[in-house]
Scaffold this motif. Sequence first.
Motif, short mmCIF file in Angstrom:
data_model
loop_
_atom_site.label_atom_id
_atom_site.label_comp_id
_atom_site.label_asym_id
_atom_site.label_seq_id
_atom_site.Cartn_x
_atom_site.Cartn_y
_atom_site.Cartn_z
N TYR A 1 0.66 -1.07 0.06
CA TYR A 1 0.13 0.07 -0.04
C TYR A 1 1.02 1.30 0.07
O TYR A 1 1.86 1.32 0.50
N GLU A 2 0.23 2.34 -0.55
CA GLU A 2 0.78 3.52 -0.52
C GLU A 2 -0.09 4.45 -0.14
O GLU A 2 -1.25 4.51 -0.66
N GLN A 3 0.31 5.79 0.58
CA GLN A 3 -0.65 6.80 1.01
C GLN A 3 0.01 8.03 0.40
O GLN A 3 1.00 8.49 0.99
N LYS A 4 -0.53 8.71 -0.63
CA LYS A 4 0.03 9.87 -1.36
C LYS A 4 0.22 11.15 -0.23
O LYS A 4 1.29 11.69 -0.05
N GLN B 1 -1.64 12.91 3.59
CA GLN B 1 -2.32 12.79 4.93
C GLN B 1 -3.87 13.09 4.72
O GLN B 1 -4.28 13.90 4.03
N GLN C 1 -5.68 10.89 2.93
CA GLN C 1 -6.17 10.27 1.77
C GLN C 1 -6.31 8.80 2.23
O GLN C 1 -5.35 7.99 2.69
N ALA D 1 -5.10 4.91 1.66
CA ALA D 1 -4.30 4.06 0.91
C ALA D 1 -4.59 3.55 -0.26
O ALA D 1 -5.73 2.80 -0.31
N THR E 1 -0.19 -0.51 -4.70
CA THR E 1 0.74 -0.25 -5.80
C THR E 1 1.39 -1.38 -6.33
O THR E 1 2.26 -1.25 -7.14
#
Length: 240
Positions: free
Chosen positions: A105-108, A110, A112, A114, A117
């Motif tokens: 997972y990735e969180q672009k 704060q 939003q 996750a 990817t």
Amino acid sequence: MPFASSYKLILPALALAASFLSFEAPAALADDSDKRTISLSATGAVKTTPDKVDITTGVTAEGQTARDALTKNTEAMSKVVDGLKHAGIDPKDIQTTNFSVSPVYEQKKQGQAAFITGYRVTNQVHITVHDTKKLGDILDKVVSLGANQIGSISFGVSEPEALKDEARKQAMRNAIADAKLYAETAGVELGPVLTITEEDGGYVPRFAEAAAPMAMAKDVPIEAGTTTVQVRLRVTWELR
């Protein structure tokens, strides 16, 4: 009637027997409860040079899809396992202990949610090496072939029973010596042994800290040291 007469005779006999038993049993219990005892624990330990080592190693691979990550992992892990077999490790001493597929997972920003990817695949095996002198070469080989995880390394004994028997004798000798000391100090004598209980024991493996995979090189300096085989007993004596 003969039958009725016999019946009348049997009843008094049974009553007498019951009366006798109810009188004797408490006396026997009272005798047991009046016994003075001493109970001690003692440990016997024997040190020896390890003749085997257990290693956990494996491969973690990532890809944009689960299939991509699995393909990368399978290729690398196949090389590692084949290399171990070529190095003389018996196939029965190579056992898969963990296989997992999980999303990355990735969180672009704060706040939003996750999002995925990619995917991560992990495959780990447990290896038993029966020649500890080959450990450095084997660690170098698995890393060179693609392993990027080296877990615990523990040294042990293949057949500890003979050493456990020696530790049992030592533990018993220690228990007897302690019991004699206590009895002599208390002004009493040791009577017969009433119970002997073997508590948790066995050999204590020696764990070595694995070096980071990137630091691996030929002749990795890991020392086997010694391994301890120990037994703990609890012994109870009657005191006189």
